[in-house]
Scaffold this motif. Structure first.
Motif, PDB file in Angstrom:
ATOM      1  N   TRP A 109       0.835  -1.192   0.000  1.00 47.22           N
ATOM      2  CA  TRP A 109       0.000   0.000   0.000  1.00 47.22           C
ATOM      3  C   TRP A 109       0.876   1.251   0.000  1.00 47.22           C
ATOM      4  CZ3 TRP A 109      -5.272   0.795  -0.107  1.00 47.22           C
ATOM      5  CH2 TRP A 109      -6.094  -0.330   0.044  1.00 47.22           C
ATOM      6  N   ASN A 110       0.462   2.275  -0.722  1.00 42.96           N
ATOM      7  CA  ASN A 110       1.109   3.578  -0.690  1.00 42.96           C
ATOM      8  C   ASN A 110       0.480   4.348   0.469  1.00 42.96           C
ATOM      9  OD1 ASN A 110       1.896   6.257  -1.050  1.00 42.96           O
ATOM     10  ND2 ASN A 110       1.855   6.126  -3.280  1.00 42.96           N
ATOM     11  N   THR A 111       1.097   4.280   1.637  1.00 39.70           N
ATOM     12  CA  THR A 111       0.492   4.852   2.838  1.00 39.70           C
ATOM     13  C   THR A 111       0.404   6.375   2.778  1.00 39.70           C
ATOM     14  OG1 THR A 111       2.667   4.681   3.918  1.00 39.70           O
ATOM     15  CG2 THR A 111       1.078   2.933   4.358  1.00 39.70           C
ATOM     16  N   GLU A 112       1.323   7.006   2.075  1.00 38.54           N
ATOM     17  CA  GLU A 112       1.247   8.467   1.937  1.00 38.54           C
ATOM     18  C   GLU A 112       0.003   8.856   1.142  1.00 38.54           C
ATOM     19  OE1 GLU A 112       3.908  12.262   0.311  1.00 38.54           O
ATOM     20  OE2 GLU A 112       4.707  10.211   0.215  1.00 38.54           O
ATOM     21  N   ALA A 113      -0.294   8.096   0.091  1.00 32.65           N
ATOM     22  CA  ALA A 113      -1.484   8.359  -0.713  1.00 32.65           C
ATOM     23  C   ALA A 113      -2.750   8.118   0.100  1.00 32.65           C
ATOM     24  CB  ALA A 113      -1.479   7.486  -1.965  1.00 32.65           C
ATOM     25  N   ILE A 114      -2.737   7.093   0.937  1.00 31.07           N
ATOM     26  CA  ILE A 114      -3.889   6.794   1.789  1.00 31.07           C
ATOM     27  C   ILE A 114      -4.196   7.978   2.703  1.00 31.07           C
ATOM     28  CG2 ILE A 114      -4.759   5.355   3.665  1.00 31.07           C
ATOM     29  CD1 ILE A 114      -3.123   3.053   2.491  1.00 31.07           C
ATOM     30  N   ILE A 115      -3.167   8.530   3.311  1.00 32.25           N
ATOM     31  CA  ILE A 115      -3.354   9.654   4.223  1.00 32.25           C
ATOM     32  C   ILE A 115      -3.900  10.869   3.486  1.00 32.25           C
ATOM     33  CG2 ILE A 115      -2.119  11.342   5.648  1.00 32.25           C
ATOM     34  CD1 ILE A 115      -2.691   8.741   7.077  1.00 32.25           C
ATOM     35  N   LYS A 116      -3.423  11.100   2.282  1.00 29.71           N
ATOM     36  CA  LYS A 116      -3.929  12.234   1.501  1.00 29.71           C
ATOM     37  C   LYS A 116      -5.409  12.047   1.179  1.00 29.71           C
ATOM     38  CE  LYS A 116       0.453  13.677  -0.535  1.00 29.71           C
ATOM     39  NZ  LYS A 116       1.253  13.847  -1.777  1.00 29.71           N
ATOM     40  N   LEU A 117      -5.796  10.818   0.828  1.00 23.10           N
ATOM     41  CA  LEU A 117      -7.201  10.524   0.566  1.00 23.10           C
ATOM     42  C   LEU A 117      -8.026  10.706   1.836  1.00 23.10           C
ATOM     43  CD1 LEU A 117      -9.608   9.393  -1.053  1.00 23.10           C
ATOM     44  CD2 LEU A 117      -8.789   7.091  -0.450  1.00 23.10           C
ATOM     45  N   LEU A 118      -7.543  10.171   2.933  1.00 18.92           N
ATOM     46  CA  LEU A 118      -8.243  10.272   4.207  1.00 18.92           C
ATOM     47  C   LEU A 118      -8.442  11.733   4.604  1.00 18.92           C
ATOM     48  CD1 LEU A 118      -9.379   9.076   6.846  1.00 18.92           C
ATOM     49  CD2 LEU A 118      -7.023   8.980   7.708  1.00 18.92           C
ATOM     50  N   ASP A 119      -7.399  12.519   4.507  1.00 13.18           N
ATOM     51  CA  ASP A 119      -7.495  13.932   4.876  1.00 13.18           C
ATOM     52  C   ASP A 119      -8.515  14.663   4.009  1.00 13.18           C
ATOM     53  OD1 ASP A 119      -5.627  13.589   6.843  1.00 13.18           O
ATOM     54  OD2 ASP A 119      -3.952  14.438   5.704  1.00 13.18           O
ATOM     55  N   SER A 120      -8.541  14.313   2.724  1.00 18.87           N
ATOM     56  CA  SER A 120      -9.489  14.953   1.813  1.00 18.87           C
ATOM     57  C   SER A 120     -10.925  14.607   2.182  1.00 18.87           C
ATOM     58  CB  SER A 120      -9.204  14.504   0.373  1.00 18.87           C
ATOM     59  OG  SER A 120     -10.155  15.022  -0.518  1.00 18.87           O
ATOM     60  N   VAL A 121     -11.185  13.342   2.488  1.00 14.04           N
ATOM     61  CA  VAL A 121     -12.531  12.903   2.868  1.00 14.04           C
ATOM     62  C   VAL A 121     -12.956  13.554   4.183  1.00 14.04           C
ATOM     63  CG1 VAL A 121     -13.905  10.911   3.605  1.00 14.04           C
ATOM     64  CG2 VAL A 121     -12.427  10.737   1.595  1.00 14.04           C
ATOM     65  N   VAL A 122     -12.033  13.631   5.128  1.00 14.06           N
ATOM     66  CA  VAL A 122     -12.344  14.236   6.423  1.00 14.06           C
ATOM     67  C   VAL A 122     -12.695  15.708   6.267  1.00 14.06           C
ATOM     68  CG1 VAL A 122     -11.343  14.921   8.650  1.00 14.06           C
ATOM     69  CG2 VAL A 122     -10.989  12.602   7.787  1.00 14.06           C
ATOM     70  N   GLU A 123     -11.946  16.418   5.439  1.00 18.41           N
ATOM     71  CA  GLU A 123     -12.159  17.857   5.271  1.00 18.41           C
ATOM     72  C   GLU A 123     -13.449  18.185   4.526  1.00 18.41           C
ATOM     73  OE1 GLU A 123     -10.550  20.315   6.635  1.00 18.41           O
ATOM     74  OE2 GLU A 123      -9.118  18.945   7.599  1.00 18.41           O
ATOM     75  N   THR A 124     -13.941  17.272   3.715  1.00 16.99           N
ATOM     76  CA  THR A 124     -15.133  17.547   2.895  1.00 16.99           C
ATOM     77  C   THR A 124     -16.393  16.878   3.426  1.00 16.99           C
ATOM     78  OG1 THR A 124     -14.480  15.728   1.417  1.00 16.99           O
ATOM     79  CG2 THR A 124     -13.805  17.951   0.792  1.00 16.99           C
ATOM     80  N   ASN A 125     -16.313  16.319   4.623  1.00 16.05           N
ATOM     81  CA  ASN A 125     -17.473  15.668   5.229  1.00 16.05           C
ATOM     82  C   ASN A 125     -17.552  16.020   6.710  1.00 16.05           C
ATOM     83  OD1 ASN A 125     -18.677  13.563   3.149  1.00 16.05           O
ATOM     84  ND2 ASN A 125     -16.453  13.475   2.936  1.00 16.05           N
ATOM     85  N   ASN A 126     -18.683  15.714   7.314  1.00 13.39           N
ATOM     86  CA  ASN A 126     -18.864  15.989   8.742  1.00 13.39           C
ATOM     87  C   ASN A 126     -18.218  14.879   9.572  1.00 13.39           C
ATOM     88  OD1 ASN A 126     -20.358  18.291   8.127  1.00 13.39           O
ATOM     89  ND2 ASN A 126     -22.299  17.176   8.151  1.00 13.39           N
TER      90      ASN A 126
END
Length: 241
Positions: A109-126
């Motif tokens: 797994w590309n863990t850096e990419a995972i974190i970027k995806l996670l941060d994006s989802v967190v910032e755009t949702n409640n």
């Protein structure tokens, strides 16, 4: 006699050249290169039934990382195991579930990419940033351990199912984060020793860790782990302090 003198002179020059070459090669040259890595991550995102209730309530989020068998380009593969499988079967969760897909059959797994995806989802949702949970099975379990060492302040709780463990770096994990480990004692793919040693190390350092070690169970310990209702009740109780 003159030929012999010429021969020695040639040898001397060759030796001098070699010495100068070695001297030049031994010098450290300082340089810098900026690199950019991109990753295309497909994913599923589940919303709880009451997410659109109209209020601004913040929800927890569970990040699920699948195993090697579900890697590749077909996102449908993710539905075979873990929380996505339960969702297809009709189970409801009180938190969001983010399930990305590793696009490579034979890469970690590309863990850096995972974190970027996670941060994006967190910032755009409640999403409550203090209630982000992490879980993974097999190769995804290994990635979960890696995320816990590389991003120790990111998660409120973690559950790892039959993953390889970074034993020498156990002390990098946030000591305040509760951990639950699952593994089958007959696992021939990733030895149960991985979890045995990691759990022992964490307990030695007084971490809050639970261990479910299944008897006579092989690599497919996730079938039992993810149907353990107590696991999700445990997740809901966790919050970063």
């Amino acid at each position: 006699m003159k030929m012999q003198h010429f021969f020695f002179k040639v040898l001397f020059l060759v030796g001098l050249f070699l010495m100068e070459s070695c001297s030049a090669q031994s010098q450290l040259i300082e340089d810098e290169l900026q690199t950019v890595t991109t990753e295309n991550l497909k994913y599923y995102l589940y919303y709880p039934q009451d997410y659109e209730s109209g209020d601004q309530k913040e929800f927890g989020l569970l990040l699920f990382l699948h195993g090697g068998g579900e890697s590749g380009g077909d996102l449908e593969e993710i539905k075979k195991n873990g929380p996505p499988k339960l969702l297809v079967e009709g189970k409801q969760f009180p938190f969001l579930v983010l399930a990305p897909q590793n696009p490579y059959r034979r890469k970690w797994w590309n863990t850096e990419a995972i974190i970027k995806l996670l941060d994006s989802v967190v910032e755009t949702n409640n999403v409550d940033k203090n209630r982000i949970y992490l879980t993974g099975l097999s190769r995804g379990g290994s990635a979960a351990w890696e995320l816990a060492t590389q991003y120790p302040k990111k998660f409120a709780a973690m559950a790892v199912v039959c993953g390889m463990a970074p034993l020498p770096y156990a002390h990098w994990i946030n000591k305040k984060m509760p951990i639950w480990v699952f593994h089958g004692d007959k696992d021939k793919v990733i030895s149960v020793d991985e979890s045995d040693k990691m759990v022992a190390k964490l307990k030695e350092m007084n971490y809050d860790v639970r261990y479910t070690r299944y008897e006579d169970v092989g690599h497919n310990s996730w079938s039992r782990a993810y149907t353990t209702e107590e696991l999700y009740e445990w997740f809901v109780k966790q919050k970063q302090k």
